[in-house]
Design an enzyme around this catalytic site. Structure first.
Site, short mmCIF file in Angstrom:
data_model
loop_
_atom_site.label_atom_id
_atom_site.label_comp_id
_atom_site.label_asym_id
_atom_site.label_seq_id
_atom_site.Cartn_x
_atom_site.Cartn_y
_atom_site.Cartn_z
N GLY A 186 0.77 73.41 -18.91
CA GLY A 186 0.99 72.73 -20.18
C GLY A 186 -0.29 72.08 -20.65
O GLY A 186 -1.21 71.83 -19.87
N TYR A 187 -0.32 71.78 -21.94
CA TYR A 187 -1.51 71.21 -22.56
C TYR A 187 -1.24 69.78 -23.00
O TYR A 187 -0.24 69.50 -23.65
CB TYR A 187 -1.95 72.09 -23.74
CG TYR A 187 -2.53 73.38 -23.23
CD1 TYR A 187 -3.89 73.49 -23.00
CD2 TYR A 187 -1.71 74.44 -22.90
CE1 TYR A 187 -4.43 74.65 -22.49
CE2 TYR A 187 -2.24 75.61 -22.38
CZ TYR A 187 -3.60 75.70 -22.18
OH TYR A 187 -4.13 76.85 -21.65
N LEU A 188 -2.15 68.91 -22.59
CA LEU A 188 -2.06 67.50 -22.95
C LEU A 188 -2.67 67.25 -24.31
O LEU A 188 -2.23 66.39 -25.06
CB LEU A 188 -2.79 66.64 -21.91
CG LEU A 188 -2.12 66.61 -20.55
CD1 LEU A 188 -3.08 66.17 -19.47
CD2 LEU A 188 -0.92 65.69 -20.62
N HIS A 200 2.61 69.28 -24.41
CA HIS A 200 3.20 69.95 -25.56
C HIS A 200 4.14 71.04 -25.07
O HIS A 200 3.89 71.67 -24.05
CB HIS A 200 2.12 70.58 -26.44
CG HIS A 200 1.12 69.60 -26.97
ND1 HIS A 200 1.41 68.72 -27.98
CD2 HIS A 200 -0.16 69.36 -26.62
CE1 HIS A 200 0.36 67.98 -28.23
NE2 HIS A 200 -0.62 68.34 -27.42
#
Length: 159
Positions: A29-31, A82
């Site tokens: 996942g992307y912060l 996200h």
């Protein structure tokens, strides 16, 4: 500083499956994603990493990676990243001195399969296997960070 040098390709056919020697499941996942960089958390088996990449488009970009506790990574993925998360099976194929990584996406990106070859330096030559299709290195849609913003399942709606 680490420099990542890689090319991304679509696949012409599924014959790569006969050459794959092992596979690993990834959940990531992307912060954040900014014009300058992306920050990602990735889990594979019982290991987890924090990864920071420059947002440079093309074959090379800066990359930093640090192992982090698995429990922290699970919390970050569940609570801070996200959505949708990126889930994929990465297959490894050795071909004429290079390791090709074929990512078979799951979840909201199911149906998308992309091959990457990482090189040791810019301009290094490499042999393309017969199953390699069009190069998409410069196409932003195929970057994992963008697949969280515009998953593959939505692409048919754009056409």
């Amino acid at each position: 500083m680490a420099l990542e040098v890689e090319h991304k390709f679509l696949l012409a056919n599924d014959s790569w499956r006969d050459e794959a020697d092992h596979a690993v499941h990834y959940k990531q996942g992307y912060l954040s994603g900014s014009p300058l960089s992306s920050v990602r958390v990735r889990i594979s088996d019982s290991h987890a990493w924090l990864n920071i990449k420059s947002a440079t488009i093309g074959t090379s970009r800066q990359e930093f990676e640090y192992e982090i506790p698995l429990a922290d990574a699970n919390t970050i993925l569940d609570d801070l990243c996200h959505k949708p998360l990126i889930e994929k099976i990465r297959h490894f194929v050795h071909h004429q001195g290079h390791v090709w990584e074929i990512d078979e996406f799951k979840g909201d990106n199911a149906g998308l399969i992309v091959a990457e070859v990482e090189l040791s330096q810019i301009g290094e030559s490499f042999a393309k296997p017969a199953w390699i299709g069009a190069e998409v290195t410069d196409d932003l849609r195929y970057y994992n960070n963008n697949l969280t913003k515009n998953p593959y399942k939505n692409w048919h709606k754009e056409q």
